[in-house]
Design a protein around this motif. Structure first.
Motif, PDB file in Angstrom:
ATOM      1  N   ALA A  26       5.431  12.304   9.971  1.00  0.00           N
ATOM      2  CA  ALA A  26       5.016  11.237   9.057  1.00  0.00           C
ATOM      3  C   ALA A  26       4.907  11.759   7.630  1.00  0.00           C
ATOM      4  CB  ALA A  26       3.671  10.660   9.499  1.00  0.00           C
ATOM      5  N   VAL A  27       5.159  10.866   6.684  1.00  0.00           N
ATOM      6  CA  VAL A  27       5.004  11.184   5.262  1.00  0.00           C
ATOM      7  C   VAL A  27       3.804  10.405   4.751  1.00  0.00           C
ATOM      8  CG1 VAL A  27       6.049  11.069   2.971  1.00  0.00           C
ATOM      9  CG2 VAL A  27       7.478  11.592   4.971  1.00  0.00           C
ATOM     10  N   ILE A  28       2.785  11.103   4.317  1.00  0.00           N
ATOM     11  CA  ILE A  28       1.554  10.481   3.826  1.00  0.00           C
ATOM     12  C   ILE A  28       1.405  10.800   2.341  1.00  0.00           C
ATOM     13  CG2 ILE A  28      -0.939  10.279   4.075  1.00  0.00           C
ATOM     14  CD1 ILE A  28       0.536   9.429   6.592  1.00  0.00           C
ATOM     15  N   LYS A  29       1.348   9.754   1.518  1.00  0.00           N
ATOM     16  CA  LYS A  29       1.195   9.934   0.080  1.00  0.00           C
ATOM     17  C   LYS A  29      -0.070   9.213  -0.379  1.00  0.00           C
ATOM     18  CE  LYS A  29       6.182  10.273  -0.777  1.00  0.00           C
ATOM     19  NZ  LYS A  29       7.345   9.714  -1.534  1.00  0.00           N
ATOM     20  N   ILE A  30      -0.928   9.924  -1.073  1.00  0.00           N
ATOM     21  CA  ILE A  30      -2.204   9.384  -1.535  1.00  0.00           C
ATOM     22  C   ILE A  30      -2.239   9.434  -3.061  1.00  0.00           C
ATOM     23  CG2 ILE A  30      -4.712   9.589  -1.434  1.00  0.00           C
ATOM     24  CD1 ILE A  30      -3.517   8.983   1.274  1.00  0.00           C
ATOM     25  N   GLY A  31      -2.584   8.308  -3.696  1.00  0.00           N
ATOM     26  CA  GLY A  31      -2.640   8.286  -5.150  1.00  0.00           C
ATOM     27  C   GLY A  31      -3.481   7.150  -5.677  1.00  0.00           C
ATOM     28  N   ASN A  32      -3.395   6.920  -6.984  1.00  0.00           N
ATOM     29  CA  ASN A  32      -4.197   5.875  -7.642  1.00  0.00           C
ATOM     30  C   ASN A  32      -3.339   4.870  -8.393  1.00  0.00           C
ATOM     31  OD1 ASN A  32      -5.981   8.743  -8.226  1.00  0.00           O
ATOM     32  ND2 ASN A  32      -6.985   7.105  -7.089  1.00  0.00           N
ATOM     33  N   ASP A  33      -2.013   4.914  -8.161  1.00  0.00           N
ATOM     34  CA  ASP A  33      -1.097   4.022  -8.869  1.00  0.00           C
ATOM     35  C   ASP A  33      -0.484   3.025  -7.894  1.00  0.00           C
ATOM     36  OD1 ASP A  33       0.949   2.753 -10.257  1.00  0.00           O
ATOM     37  OD2 ASP A  33       1.613   4.572 -11.282  1.00  0.00           O
ATOM     38  N   PRO A  34      -0.911   1.763  -7.917  1.00  0.00           N
ATOM     39  CA  PRO A  34      -0.383   0.784  -6.957  1.00  0.00           C
ATOM     40  C   PRO A  34       1.106   0.515  -7.124  1.00  0.00           C
ATOM     41  CG  PRO A  34      -1.735  -0.305  -8.613  1.00  0.00           C
ATOM     42  CD  PRO A  34      -1.934   1.165  -8.801  1.00  0.00           C
ATOM     43  N   LYS A  35       1.602   0.549  -8.344  1.00  0.00           N
ATOM     44  CA  LYS A  35       3.021   0.308  -8.573  1.00  0.00           C
ATOM     45  C   LYS A  35       3.876   1.414  -7.962  1.00  0.00           C
ATOM     46  CE  LYS A  35       2.312  -2.356 -12.826  1.00  0.00           C
ATOM     47  NZ  LYS A  35       2.573  -2.435 -14.288  1.00  0.00           N
ATOM     48  N   GLU A  36       3.415   2.624  -8.103  1.00  0.00           N
ATOM     49  CA  GLU A  36       4.135   3.761  -7.514  1.00  0.00           C
ATOM     50  C   GLU A  36       4.154   3.657  -5.998  1.00  0.00           C
ATOM     51  OE1 GLU A  36       3.495   8.590  -7.254  1.00  0.00           O
ATOM     52  OE2 GLU A  36       2.979   7.558  -9.127  1.00  0.00           O
ATOM     53  N   ALA A  37       3.055   3.205  -5.414  1.00  0.00           N
ATOM     54  CA  ALA A  37       2.982   3.076  -3.955  1.00  0.00           C
ATOM     55  C   ALA A  37       3.913   1.985  -3.441  1.00  0.00           C
ATOM     56  CB  ALA A  37       1.541   2.775  -3.538  1.00  0.00           C
ATOM     57  N   ILE A  38       3.980   0.872  -4.145  1.00  0.00           N
ATOM     58  CA  ILE A  38       4.745  -0.279  -3.680  1.00  0.00           C
ATOM     59  C   ILE A  38       6.241  -0.142  -3.927  1.00  0.00           C
ATOM     60  CG2 ILE A  38       5.123  -2.756  -4.098  1.00  0.00           C
ATOM     61  CD1 ILE A  38       2.141  -3.093  -4.423  1.00  0.00           C
ATOM     62  N   ALA A  39       6.642   0.623  -4.908  1.00  0.00           N
ATOM     63  CA  ALA A  39       8.064   0.717  -5.266  1.00  0.00           C
ATOM     64  C   ALA A  39       8.919   1.110  -4.061  1.00  0.00           C
ATOM     65  CB  ALA A  39       8.248   1.729  -6.393  1.00  0.00           C
ATOM     66  N   GLY A  40       9.812   0.209  -3.642  1.00  0.00           N
ATOM     67  CA  GLY A  40      10.722   0.479  -2.532  1.00  0.00           C
ATOM     68  C   GLY A  40      10.117   0.320  -1.157  1.00  0.00           C
ATOM     69  N   ALA A  41       8.883  -0.168  -1.065  1.00  0.00           N
ATOM     70  CA  ALA A  41       8.232  -0.322   0.243  1.00  0.00           C
ATOM     71  C   ALA A  41       8.857  -1.454   1.047  1.00  0.00           C
ATOM     72  CB  ALA A  41       6.742  -0.586   0.061  1.00  0.00           C
ATOM     73  N   THR A  42       8.794  -1.340   2.363  1.00  0.00           N
ATOM     74  CA  THR A  42       9.270  -2.405   3.253  1.00  0.00           C
ATOM     75  C   THR A  42       8.118  -3.281   3.749  1.00  0.00           C
ATOM     76  OG1 THR A  42       9.105  -0.985   5.209  1.00  0.00           O
ATOM     77  CG2 THR A  42      11.205  -0.985   4.032  1.00  0.00           C
ATOM     78  N   VAL A  43       6.894  -2.730   3.701  1.00  0.00           N
ATOM     79  CA  VAL A  43       5.695  -3.459   4.100  1.00  0.00           C
ATOM     80  C   VAL A  43       4.617  -3.186   3.061  1.00  0.00           C
ATOM     81  CG1 VAL A  43       3.908  -3.789   5.855  1.00  0.00           C
ATOM     82  CG2 VAL A  43       6.248  -3.219   6.548  1.00  0.00           C
ATOM     83  N   VAL A  44       4.006  -4.248   2.556  1.00  0.00           N
ATOM     84  CA  VAL A  44       2.904  -4.115   1.608  1.00  0.00           C
ATOM     85  C   VAL A  44       1.673  -4.737   2.250  1.00  0.00           C
ATOM     86  CG1 VAL A  44       2.020  -4.676  -0.693  1.00  0.00           C
ATOM     87  CG2 VAL A  44       4.481  -4.236  -0.366  1.00  0.00           C
ATOM     88  N   THR A  45       0.547  -4.048   2.152  1.00  0.00           N
ATOM     89  CA  THR A  45      -0.670  -4.565   2.770  1.00  0.00           C
ATOM     90  C   THR A  45      -1.885  -4.239   1.922  1.00  0.00           C
ATOM     91  OG1 THR A  45      -1.984  -4.600   4.828  1.00  0.00           O
ATOM     92  CG2 THR A  45      -1.002  -2.496   4.192  1.00  0.00           C
ATOM     93  N   THR A  46      -2.921  -5.038   2.066  1.00  0.00           N
ATOM     94  CA  THR A  46      -4.151  -4.837   1.326  1.00  0.00           C
ATOM     95  C   THR A  46      -5.313  -5.400   2.126  1.00  0.00           C
ATOM     96  OG1 THR A  46      -5.227  -5.125  -0.840  1.00  0.00           O
ATOM     97  CG2 THR A  46      -4.015  -7.015   0.037  1.00  0.00           C
ATOM     98  N   ASP A  47      -6.507  -5.338   1.555  1.00  0.00           N
ATOM     99  CA  ASP A  47      -7.714  -5.834   2.208  1.00  0.00           C
ATOM    100  C   ASP A  47      -8.660  -6.307   1.111  1.00  0.00           C
ATOM    101  OD1 ASP A  47      -9.631  -6.403   4.116  1.00  0.00           O
ATOM    102  OD2 ASP A  47     -10.229  -4.321   4.443  1.00  0.00           O
ATOM    103  N   THR A  48      -9.689  -7.015   1.501  1.00  0.00           N
ATOM    104  CA  THR A  48     -10.671  -7.477   0.524  1.00  0.00           C
ATOM    105  C   THR A  48     -11.283  -6.304  -0.244  1.00  0.00           C
ATOM    106  OG1 THR A  48     -12.752  -8.675   0.238  1.00  0.00           O
ATOM    107  CG2 THR A  48     -12.492  -7.454   2.284  1.00  0.00           C
ATOM    108  N   TRP A  49     -11.623  -6.539  -1.478  1.00  0.00           N
ATOM    109  CA  TRP A  49     -12.273  -5.514  -2.285  1.00  0.00           C
ATOM    110  C   TRP A  49     -13.762  -5.424  -1.986  1.00  0.00           C
ATOM    111  CZ3 TRP A  49      -9.913  -7.423  -7.588  1.00  0.00           C
ATOM    112  CH2 TRP A  49      -8.533  -7.136  -7.603  1.00  0.00           C
ATOM    113  N   VAL A  50     -14.325  -6.491  -1.435  1.00  0.00           N
ATOM    114  CA  VAL A  50     -15.775  -6.536  -1.178  1.00  0.00           C
ATOM    115  C   VAL A  50     -15.989  -6.851   0.298  1.00  0.00           C
ATOM    116  CG1 VAL A  50     -17.998  -7.509  -1.855  1.00  0.00           C
ATOM    117  CG2 VAL A  50     -16.128  -7.396  -3.537  1.00  0.00           C
ATOM    118  N   SER A  51     -16.175  -5.825   1.103  1.00  0.00           N
ATOM    119  CA  SER A  51     -16.358  -6.007   2.532  1.00  0.00           C
ATOM    120  C   SER A  51     -17.795  -6.408   2.846  1.00  0.00           C
ATOM    121  CB  SER A  51     -16.007  -4.716   3.275  1.00  0.00           C
ATOM    122  OG  SER A  51     -14.641  -4.392   3.107  1.00  0.00           O
ATOM    123  N   MET A  52     -18.013  -6.837   4.092  1.00  0.00           N
ATOM    124  CA  MET A  52     -19.345  -7.229   4.523  1.00  0.00           C
ATOM    125  C   MET A  52     -20.331  -6.089   4.298  1.00  0.00           C
ATOM    126  SD  MET A  52     -20.400  -8.724   8.271  1.00  0.00           S
ATOM    127  CE  MET A  52     -19.021  -9.859   8.209  1.00  0.00           C
ATOM    128  N   GLY A  53     -21.447  -6.390   3.661  1.00  0.00           N
ATOM    129  CA  GLY A  53     -22.446  -5.385   3.368  1.00  0.00           C
ATOM    130  C   GLY A  53     -22.335  -4.802   1.976  1.00  0.00           C
TER     131      GLY A  53
END
Length: 308
Positions: free
Chosen positions: A202-229
């Motif tokens: 597996a290739v795991i890349k961790i960063g702080n740039d959403p555009k860099e992460a999404i560029a060329g992706a086949t699946v894009v996913t996210t979650d709520t910014w404010v979870s329960m609690g």
């Protein structure tokens, strides 16, 4: 005794075996055939954290498998009056055939499982949400996005991110995670995922740039910014996550036929724009429905492996 507390406890072969079982069970259901795989069995459902999808999918799921679901909120149990979790586990597991727990701390799940006589399933903890990832990957398979996927996760380094790390590192695909600074994934969980990735490729890349992460992706996913609690942190989180909303401009950076996934509930024009959500609504609500089918497969698989 096998439990389903986190994907890190499962091999690639086992995860794919459960996915194949989910596909089979879903096909049967769509034909109106509900094979009683768990006839007359009882699923105890303990909710310390409330939920729409988790309760409905597990309760309907055990019913369609020929069993019965027993809803138990923390207010219904002696847990709410200070009974140790290990004692609750030793009592309940003598009376039911399987237990699902939706809770805060992963340690709660692990303690219950350690004292349980029956299989225990995580319905969510603050560390992981493994049943959601089984539904997500099942959806990817159905949309043929499981073939050399490049998954971009944009948002909070939370339980969903951790579960994506485990799924990617076990199955061997590329995962790019982009979080705001200060909201990164848990370092210990990342270290574990990277160790699994060395074995799977597996290739795991961790960063702080959403555009860099999404560029060329086949699946894009996210979650709520404010979870329960986290409601008290809402204003700060919304400010800190500026620039991380998945909107049309963001999706345009992904491959032309990229899919968008969201575990729900979705807050439009925060983590995802209204236009992106509606453009991918079929995928998102197929994903939501697949909680039902994936979780049925998990329950059946655990029942088959009680003594393994």
């Amino acid at each position: 005794m096998r439990h389903f507390l986190t994907l890190k406890d499962y091999s690639k072969e086992e995860i794919l075996e459960i996915i194949d079982l989910a596909i089979k069970i879903k096909k049967q259901a769509k034909k109106g055939k509900f094979k009683p795989y768990l006839e007359n069995q009882t699923l105890g459902m303990i909710f310390e954290k409330s939920s729409t999808r988790t309760r409905v999918s597990f309760e309907v799921g055990i019913h369609q498998l020929g069993g019965k679901g027993l809803f138990l909120s923390s207010n219904d149990l002696q847990l709410g009056r200070g009974e140790p979790m290990k004692d609750t586990a030793r009592v309940i597991s003598r009376m039911v055939d399987m237990v699902m727990i939706r809770t805060f701390a992963q340690s709660t799940l692990e303690e219950f499982a350690a004292y349980s006589r029956v299989p225990v399933i995580s319905g969510l903890s603050d560390s992981y949400h493994p049943v959601q990832l089984m539904a997500d990957y099942l959806t990817m398979v159905e949309y043929k996005k499981d073939q050399n996927p490049i998954v971009a996760y944009v948002g909070d380094g939370n339980n969903m991110t951790h579960s994506w790390l485990m799924m990617a590192s076990k199955l061997g695909f590329e995962l790019r995670v982009a979080t705001p600074k200060g909201y990164e994934v848990d370092a210990t969980i990342l270290e574990e995922a990277l160790a699994f990735a060395k074995e799977s490729g597996a290739v795991i890349k961790i960063g702080n740039d959403p555009k860099e992460a999404i560029a060329g992706a086949t699946v894009v996913t996210t979650d709520t910014w404010v979870s329960m609690g986290q409601e008290a942190e809402k204003a700060k989180r919304i400010a800190d996550f500026q620039g991380f909303m998945v909107d049309d401009a963001m999706m345009d950076l992904a491959q032309d036929d990229a899919m968008f996934l969201h575990c729900l509930p979705a807050y439009r024009d925060y983590e995802v724009s209204e236009s992106v959500f509606e453009a991918h609504a079929d995928e998102i609500f197929d994903e939501a429905e697949n909680r039902l089918h994936a979780q049925k497969a998990v329950m059946v698989w655990l029942d088959r492996h009680r003594n393994s």
